[in-house]
Design a protein around this motif. Sequence first.
Motif, mmCIF file in Angstrom:
data_model
loop_
_atom_site.group_PDB
_atom_site.id
_atom_site.type_symbol
_atom_site.label_atom_id
_atom_site.label_comp_id
_atom_site.label_asym_id
_atom_site.label_seq_id
_atom_site.Cartn_x
_atom_site.Cartn_y
_atom_site.Cartn_z
ATOM 1 N N GLY A 142 0.774 -1.238 0.000
ATOM 2 C CA GLY A 142 0.000 0.000 0.000
ATOM 3 C C GLY A 142 0.798 1.278 0.000
ATOM 4 N N ALA A 143 1.913 1.312 0.722
ATOM 5 C CA ALA A 143 2.711 2.528 0.860
ATOM 6 C C ALA A 143 3.751 2.599 -0.254
ATOM 7 C CB ALA A 143 3.397 2.555 2.225
ATOM 8 N N VAL A 144 3.794 3.736 -0.947
ATOM 9 C CA VAL A 144 4.655 3.909 -2.112
ATOM 10 C C VAL A 144 6.013 4.464 -1.696
ATOM 11 C CG1 VAL A 144 4.915 5.093 -4.329
ATOM 12 C CG2 VAL A 144 2.663 4.258 -3.615
ATOM 13 N N LYS A 145 7.090 3.826 -2.175
ATOM 14 C CA LYS A 145 8.444 4.262 -1.854
ATOM 15 C C LYS A 145 9.053 5.102 -2.977
ATOM 16 C CE LYS A 145 13.043 2.557 -0.549
ATOM 17 N NZ LYS A 145 13.108 3.411 0.659
ATOM 18 N N ALA A 146 8.741 4.771 -4.236
ATOM 19 C CA ALA A 146 9.346 5.484 -5.359
ATOM 20 C C ALA A 146 8.422 5.430 -6.569
ATOM 21 C CB ALA A 146 10.705 4.889 -5.716
ATOM 22 N N VAL A 147 8.468 6.499 -7.386
ATOM 23 C CA VAL A 147 7.668 6.581 -8.611
ATOM 24 C C VAL A 147 8.546 7.163 -9.718
ATOM 25 C CG1 VAL A 147 5.605 7.520 -9.722
ATOM 26 C CG2 VAL A 147 5.568 7.005 -7.267
ATOM 27 N N ALA A 148 8.459 6.567 -10.893
ATOM 28 C CA ALA A 148 9.126 7.113 -12.080
ATOM 29 C C ALA A 148 8.076 7.276 -13.173
ATOM 30 C CB ALA A 148 10.248 6.187 -12.549
ATOM 31 N N VAL A 149 8.263 8.270 -14.023
ATOM 32 C CA VAL A 149 7.308 8.542 -15.099
ATOM 33 C C VAL A 149 8.041 8.522 -16.433
ATOM 34 C CG1 VAL A 149 7.608 11.057 -14.887
ATOM 35 C CG2 VAL A 149 5.516 10.142 -15.919
ATOM 36 N N ARG A 150 7.346 8.051 -17.466
ATOM 37 C CA ARG A 150 7.866 8.092 -18.828
ATOM 38 C C ARG A 150 6.810 8.710 -19.726
ATOM 39 N NH1 ARG A 150 9.439 2.558 -21.632
ATOM 40 N NH2 ARG A 150 7.207 2.556 -22.086
ATOM 41 N N HIS A 158 11.948 8.935 -15.809
ATOM 42 C CA HIS A 158 12.398 10.039 -14.973
ATOM 43 C C HIS A 158 11.865 9.841 -13.551
ATOM 44 C CE1 HIS A 158 13.891 12.359 -18.394
ATOM 45 N NE2 HIS A 158 12.803 11.958 -19.050
ATOM 46 N N GLN A 159 12.773 9.836 -12.588
ATOM 47 C CA GLN A 159 12.388 9.626 -11.201
ATOM 48 C C GLN A 159 11.610 10.825 -10.677
ATOM 49 O OE1 GLN A 159 13.393 6.576 -10.316
ATOM 50 N NE2 GLN A 159 12.102 6.643 -8.487
#
Length: 214
Positions: A142-150, A158-159
């Motif tokens: 449930g808890a998000v540590k990291a997200v990257a988008v393209r 891209h972080q």
Amino acid sequence: MSMNMFIGGACGYDNPYHAGFGAHTAALSGALFKSGESCGGCYQVRCDYRADPKWCLRGAAVTVTATNFCPSNNNGGWCNLPRHHFDMSMPAFFRIARRGNEGIVPVFYRRVGCRRRGGVRFTMRGQGNFNMVILSNVGGSGAVKAVAVRCSRGKTWHQMTRNWGANWQSSGDLRGQRLSFRVTLLDRKTMTFLNAVPSSWWFGQTFSSRGQFH
């Protein structure tokens, strides 16, 4: 643990129901909230019947989602460090405690997996070339540590950085592009959500993906 009712708050979920979390939510004390790292995480909370048989329901437990922060106060409050405290919604609180008390009971708790219906949701926020994305209805830990988008105009991931709570900020302009996301949870599980957001997106819109953590 105490009882409260709240919508919105320090994680950024405007409405826990719309975010897919339902009525069983809680604000966490600073020792548990960890500057937003716990947003979206799930906890099983059980009333300590041996410590308080008058108000605890024997054997009862409830799973709550962390959706808010319970701040410290200057009067030695329940949410002050180093206390581990849950300020729970009323529906969650009365799953484990009897009505009629002052809203404070002793509890046991543990982290558990989150069970969600449907896919992970991405809500677009910001204005102009300032873009933020909030993730909700996240299963697994449930808890998000990291997200990257393209973006659809490029091939590079891209972080993103945590702006506050569950809001993740991009350093680039995302407007007018299809967006894919790579999401890593606190337990290190990672999923890729290709073309989760269409190029026609605009601020305030929420898009549900087909993928989900289990």
